[in-house]
Design a protein around this motif. Structure first.
Motif, PDB file in Angstrom:
ATOM      1  N   MET A  25      31.112 -49.143  -3.846  1.00 24.03           N
ATOM      2  CA  MET A  25      31.139 -47.945  -3.886  1.00 24.03           C
ATOM      3  C   MET A  25      30.367 -47.127  -3.068  1.00 24.03           C
ATOM      4  SD  MET A  25      34.334 -45.530  -4.854  1.00 24.03           S
ATOM      5  CE  MET A  25      35.409 -46.975  -5.725  1.00 24.03           C
ATOM      6  N   VAL A  26      31.607 -46.736  -1.442  1.00 26.79           N
ATOM      7  CA  VAL A  26      30.607 -45.948  -0.335  1.00 26.79           C
ATOM      8  C   VAL A  26      31.174 -44.522  -0.623  1.00 26.79           C
ATOM      9  CG1 VAL A  26      29.938 -45.395   1.667  1.00 26.79           C
ATOM     10  CG2 VAL A  26      29.880 -48.083   1.004  1.00 26.79           C
ATOM     11  N   LEU A  27      30.543 -44.143  -0.616  1.00 23.16           N
ATOM     12  CA  LEU A  27      31.426 -42.423  -0.623  1.00 23.16           C
ATOM     13  C   LEU A  27      30.891 -41.625   0.944  1.00 23.16           C
ATOM     14  CD1 LEU A  27      32.100 -40.207  -1.848  1.00 23.16           C
ATOM     15  CD2 LEU A  27      30.055 -38.820  -3.110  1.00 23.16           C
ATOM     16  N   ILE A  28      31.818 -41.132   1.025  1.00 25.07           N
ATOM     17  CA  ILE A  28      32.668 -40.913   2.305  1.00 25.07           C
ATOM     18  C   ILE A  28      33.100 -39.646   2.201  1.00 25.07           C
ATOM     19  CG2 ILE A  28      33.894 -41.107   4.479  1.00 25.07           C
ATOM     20  CD1 ILE A  28      33.052 -44.325   4.268  1.00 25.07           C
ATOM     21  N   GLU A  29      31.978 -38.812   2.706  1.00 17.42           N
ATOM     22  CA  GLU A  29      32.271 -37.081   2.357  1.00 17.42           C
ATOM     23  C   GLU A  29      32.675 -36.528   4.138  1.00 17.42           C
ATOM     24  OE1 GLU A  29      30.066 -35.310  -0.516  1.00 17.42           O
ATOM     25  OE2 GLU A  29      29.667 -36.562   0.488  1.00 17.42           O
ATOM     26  N   VAL A  30      33.970 -35.946   4.783  1.00 18.02           N
ATOM     27  CA  VAL A  30      34.428 -35.737   5.815  1.00 18.02           C
ATOM     28  C   VAL A  30      34.690 -34.568   5.198  1.00 18.02           C
ATOM     29  CG1 VAL A  30      36.172 -35.481   8.023  1.00 18.02           C
ATOM     30  CG2 VAL A  30      35.684 -37.378   6.730  1.00 18.02           C
ATOM     31  N   PHE A  31      33.553 -33.267   5.837  1.00 15.05           N
ATOM     32  CA  PHE A  31      33.649 -31.611   6.436  1.00 15.05           C
ATOM     33  C   PHE A  31      33.983 -30.856   6.939  1.00 15.05           C
ATOM     34  CE2 PHE A  31      29.901 -33.267   3.002  1.00 15.05           C
ATOM     35  CZ  PHE A  31      30.173 -32.431   2.392  1.00 15.05           C
ATOM     36  N   GLY A  32      35.178 -30.252   7.150  1.00 15.06           N
ATOM     37  CA  GLY A  32      36.128 -29.568   8.068  1.00 15.06           C
ATOM     38  C   GLY A  32      36.768 -28.373   7.641  1.00 15.06           C
ATOM     39  N   THR A  33      37.193 -27.634   8.205  1.00 16.79           N
ATOM     40  CA  THR A  33      38.444 -26.294   7.924  1.00 16.79           C
ATOM     41  C   THR A  33      39.141 -26.715   7.958  1.00 16.79           C
ATOM     42  OG1 THR A  33      37.775 -25.477  10.195  1.00 16.79           O
ATOM     43  CG2 THR A  33      36.908 -25.196   8.206  1.00 16.79           C
ATOM     44  N   GLY A  34      39.469 -27.947   8.998  1.00 14.03           N
ATOM     45  CA  GLY A  34      41.396 -28.348   9.304  1.00 14.03           C
ATOM     46  C   GLY A  34      41.762 -27.986  10.238  1.00 14.03           C
TER      47      GLY A  34
END
Length: 80
Positions: A1-10
């Motif tokens: 499984m690949v861990l994908i993280e999207v960082f952002g304030t919205g």
């Protein structure tokens, strides 16, 4: 499984990045854990200074701009 993280304030760019990631993952049929991280402390802890940011398996892949779906697919194909 690949861990994908999207960082952002919205913001709009962060939402677009998250949507593009979801489309790319669905199109490729990848088994992925996609996480949207909006907590500023978590971002600082990870060294994220510009948003949106895309991390795949803990590695920064895109910072400060929104890649198109095709670019995200290429990034994900590189880690499959």
């Amino acid at each position: 499984m690949v861990l994908i993280e999207v960082f952002g304030t919205g913001c709009a760019k962060c939402k677009r990045m998250n949507k593009n990631v979801e489309i790319a993952v669905k199109d490729l049929g990848i088994d992925a854990d996609v996480r949207k991280i909006e907590d500023l402390d978590a971002m600082i802890e990870r060294g994220v200074m510009l948003t949106p940011a895309l991390y795949v398996d803990g590695e920064p892949k895109v910072v400060g701009h929104v890649p198109c779906v095709e670019d995200i697919k290429q990034i994900l194909l590189g880690v499959k």
